[in-house]
Scaffold this motif. Structure first.
Motif, PDB file in Angstrom:
ATOM      1  N   GLY A 113     -29.323  63.513  22.575  1.00 50.42           N
ATOM      2  CA  GLY A 113     -29.068  64.906  22.238  1.00 50.42           C
ATOM      3  C   GLY A 113     -30.236  65.528  21.496  1.00 50.42           C
ATOM      4  N   GLY A 114     -29.959  66.593  20.843  1.00 52.98           N
ATOM      5  CA  GLY A 114     -30.974  67.307  20.088  1.00 52.98           C
ATOM      6  C   GLY A 114     -30.909  68.771  20.413  1.00 52.98           C
ATOM      7  N   LEU A 115     -31.597  69.548  19.621  1.00 51.00           N
ATOM      8  CA  LEU A 115     -31.555  70.998  19.750  1.00 51.00           C
ATOM      9  C   LEU A 115     -32.801  71.507  20.461  1.00 51.00           C
ATOM     10  CD1 LEU A 115     -29.899  73.493  19.013  1.00 51.00           C
ATOM     11  CD2 LEU A 115     -31.119  73.556  16.853  1.00 51.00           C
ATOM     12  N   ASP A 116     -32.600  72.308  21.484  1.00 50.87           N
ATOM     13  CA  ASP A 116     -33.689  72.924  22.228  1.00 50.87           C
ATOM     14  C   ASP A 116     -33.915  74.321  21.660  1.00 50.87           C
ATOM     15  OD1 ASP A 116     -35.435  74.133  23.990  1.00 50.87           O
ATOM     16  OD2 ASP A 116     -34.274  73.635  25.783  1.00 50.87           O
ATOM     17  N   THR A 117     -35.001  74.494  20.902  1.00 52.02           N
ATOM     18  CA  THR A 117     -35.328  75.801  20.320  1.00 52.02           C
ATOM     19  C   THR A 117     -36.472  76.475  21.068  1.00 52.02           C
ATOM     20  OG1 THR A 117     -36.875  74.818  18.731  1.00 52.02           O
ATOM     21  CG2 THR A 117     -34.582  75.071  18.014  1.00 52.02           C
ATOM     22  N   SER A 118     -36.909  75.885  22.178  1.00 49.52           N
ATOM     23  CA  SER A 118     -38.107  76.389  22.867  1.00 49.52           C
ATOM     24  C   SER A 118     -37.962  77.823  23.371  1.00 49.52           C
ATOM     25  CB  SER A 118     -38.491  75.458  24.022  1.00 49.52           C
ATOM     26  OG  SER A 118     -37.432  75.373  24.958  1.00 49.52           O
ATOM     27  N   PHE A 161     -31.801  66.637  14.093  1.00 51.47           N
ATOM     28  CA  PHE A 161     -32.199  66.561  15.497  1.00 51.47           C
ATOM     29  C   PHE A 161     -32.760  67.889  16.011  1.00 51.47           C
ATOM     30  CE2 PHE A 161     -29.856  62.794  14.850  1.00 51.47           C
ATOM     31  CZ  PHE A 161     -30.370  61.867  15.735  1.00 51.47           C
ATOM     32  N   SER A 162     -33.592  68.535  15.157  1.00 52.89           N
ATOM     33  CA  SER A 162     -34.284  69.752  15.576  1.00 52.89           C
ATOM     34  C   SER A 162     -35.576  69.884  14.777  1.00 52.89           C
ATOM     35  CB  SER A 162     -33.396  70.983  15.393  1.00 52.89           C
ATOM     36  OG  SER A 162     -33.157  71.225  14.030  1.00 52.89           O
ATOM     37  N   TYR A 163     -36.465  70.751  15.277  1.00 55.22           N
ATOM     38  CA  TYR A 163     -37.727  71.062  14.613  1.00 55.22           C
ATOM     39  C   TYR A 163     -37.574  72.395  13.898  1.00 55.22           C
ATOM     40  CZ  TYR A 163     -39.529  67.728  18.078  1.00 55.22           C
ATOM     41  OH  TYR A 163     -39.748  66.632  18.868  1.00 55.22           O
ATOM     42  N   THR A 168     -50.584  77.225  24.830  1.00 52.41           N
ATOM     43  CA  THR A 168     -49.141  77.215  24.582  1.00 52.41           C
ATOM     44  C   THR A 168     -48.655  75.823  24.919  1.00 52.41           C
ATOM     45  OG1 THR A 168     -48.909  79.562  25.085  1.00 52.41           O
ATOM     46  CG2 THR A 168     -46.915  78.211  25.243  1.00 52.41           C
ATOM     47  N   PHE A 169     -47.992  75.211  23.959  1.00 47.67           N
ATOM     48  CA  PHE A 169     -47.561  73.833  24.104  1.00 47.67           C
ATOM     49  C   PHE A 169     -46.047  73.719  23.899  1.00 47.67           C
ATOM     50  CE2 PHE A 169     -51.838  73.892  22.297  1.00 47.67           C
ATOM     51  CZ  PHE A 169     -52.529  73.133  23.217  1.00 47.67           C
ATOM     52  N   ASP A 170     -45.351  73.421  24.971  1.00 52.30           N
ATOM     53  CA  ASP A 170     -43.954  73.044  24.827  1.00 52.30           C
ATOM     54  C   ASP A 170     -43.979  71.574  24.446  1.00 52.30           C
ATOM     55  OD1 ASP A 170     -42.629  75.465  25.525  1.00 52.30           O
ATOM     56  OD2 ASP A 170     -43.190  75.115  27.606  1.00 52.30           O
ATOM     57  N   TYR A 171     -43.120  71.204  23.482  1.00 54.54           N
ATOM     58  CA  TYR A 171     -43.100  69.804  23.075  1.00 54.54           C
ATOM     59  C   TYR A 171     -41.673  69.322  22.863  1.00 54.54           C
ATOM     60  CZ  TYR A 171     -42.891  71.373  18.115  1.00 54.54           C
ATOM     61  OH  TYR A 171     -42.549  71.955  16.913  1.00 54.54           O
ATOM     62  N   PHE A 172     -41.526  67.999  22.745  1.00 48.38           N
ATOM     63  CA  PHE A 172     -40.201  67.383  22.677  1.00 48.38           C
ATOM     64  C   PHE A 172     -40.295  66.070  21.913  1.00 48.38           C
ATOM     65  CE2 PHE A 172     -42.362  65.341  26.079  1.00 48.38           C
ATOM     66  CZ  PHE A 172     -41.794  64.086  26.244  1.00 48.38           C
ATOM     67  N   CYS A 173     -39.141  65.487  21.625  1.00 41.80           N
ATOM     68  CA  CYS A 173     -39.053  64.168  21.006  1.00 41.80           C
ATOM     69  C   CYS A 173     -38.894  63.140  22.126  1.00 41.80           C
ATOM     70  CB  CYS A 173     -37.859  64.117  20.046  1.00 41.80           C
ATOM     71  SG  CYS A 173     -37.568  62.475  19.344  1.00 41.80           S
ATOM     72  N   THR A 174     -39.762  62.141  22.150  1.00 41.86           N
ATOM     73  CA  THR A 174     -39.689  61.129  23.206  1.00 41.86           C
ATOM     74  C   THR A 174     -38.412  60.298  23.123  1.00 41.86           C
ATOM     75  OG1 THR A 174     -40.983  59.591  21.860  1.00 41.86           O
ATOM     76  CG2 THR A 174     -42.188  60.936  23.474  1.00 41.86           C
ATOM     77  N   LEU A 175     -37.822  60.192  21.935  1.00 41.86           N
ATOM     78  CA  LEU A 175     -36.590  59.419  21.766  1.00 41.86           C
ATOM     79  C   LEU A 175     -35.335  60.243  22.033  1.00 41.86           C
ATOM     80  CD1 LEU A 175     -37.598  57.549  18.505  1.00 41.86           C
ATOM     81  CD2 LEU A 175     -37.685  56.688  20.844  1.00 41.86           C
ATOM     82  N   LYS A 209     -36.418  70.084  21.680  1.00 49.00           N
ATOM     83  CA  LYS A 209     -37.587  70.768  22.236  1.00 49.00           C
ATOM     84  C   LYS A 209     -37.987  71.936  21.349  1.00 49.00           C
ATOM     85  CE  LYS A 209     -35.951  69.758  26.894  1.00 49.00           C
ATOM     86  NZ  LYS A 209     -35.470  70.338  28.133  1.00 49.00           N
ATOM     87  N   ALA A 210     -39.264  72.274  21.390  1.00 50.98           N
ATOM     88  CA  ALA A 210     -39.788  73.437  20.670  1.00 50.98           C
ATOM     89  C   ALA A 210     -41.071  73.894  21.364  1.00 50.98           C
ATOM     90  CB  ALA A 210     -40.041  73.092  19.209  1.00 50.98           C
TER      91      ALA A 210
END
Length: 149
Positions: A54-59, A77-79, A131-138, A143-144
């Motif tokens: 899971g995690g929060l997608d703020t992108s 679980f978010s940035y 512009t860089f979309d990024y995420f947690c590999t785990l 996403k952010a």
């Protein structure tokens, strides 16, 4: 003539009874899930669900204007600030304040903080526009977006 069968009473098999109890329990669980007021937490945005991907997608959220030195906190679980606009040459530090390990990794693979355990940090300097979309590999649903201008 009597149509009632005679003989010993029929017994319900143990396997049937156990299966029936399991079915009733499963139906109760499904009813609880359907009535849950916090479906997002139950399905992956809380700690345990986050560990399952899971995690929060703020992108897609609006960006915050950042400076040449910024700290992005990883928690719940978010940035935070997840979407950030910074000038070229900015030095960003990701600090994990969550109970689970996390990373910040560019979708295109151009940069990666590595996996950060609780309390650990990693810093990167961004020398070019992008512009860089990024995420947690785990936790790939975390996403952010980072905009360097």
């Amino acid at each position: 003539m009597n149509n009632i069968a005679s003989g010993p009473p029929k017994r319900v098999s143990l396997a049937f009874a156990v299966g029936l109890v399991g079915l009733v329990g499963m139906m109760g669980s499904l009813a609880w899930m359907a009535s849950s007021r916090d479906w997002g937490t139950m399905m992956g945005n809380d700690h345990m669900g986050g560990m399952m991907g899971g995690g929060l997608d703020t992108s897609g959220d609006p960006s915050s204007q950042g400076s040449t030195t910024e700290t992005i906190t990883i928690k719940d679980f978010s940035y935070s600030s997840g979407n950030l606009e910074v000038p070229v040459g900015a030095r960003l530090t990701w600090t994990n304040r969550d109970s689970a390990p996390h990373s910040a990794t560019a979708n295109d693979g151009s940069w990666d903080t590595g996996v950060l355990s609780k309390g650990k940090s990693a810093s990167l300097t961004f020398a070019s526009v992008g512009t860089f979309d990024y995420f947690c590999t785990l936790h790939p649903n975390m996403k952010a977006r980072l905009v360097v201008q």
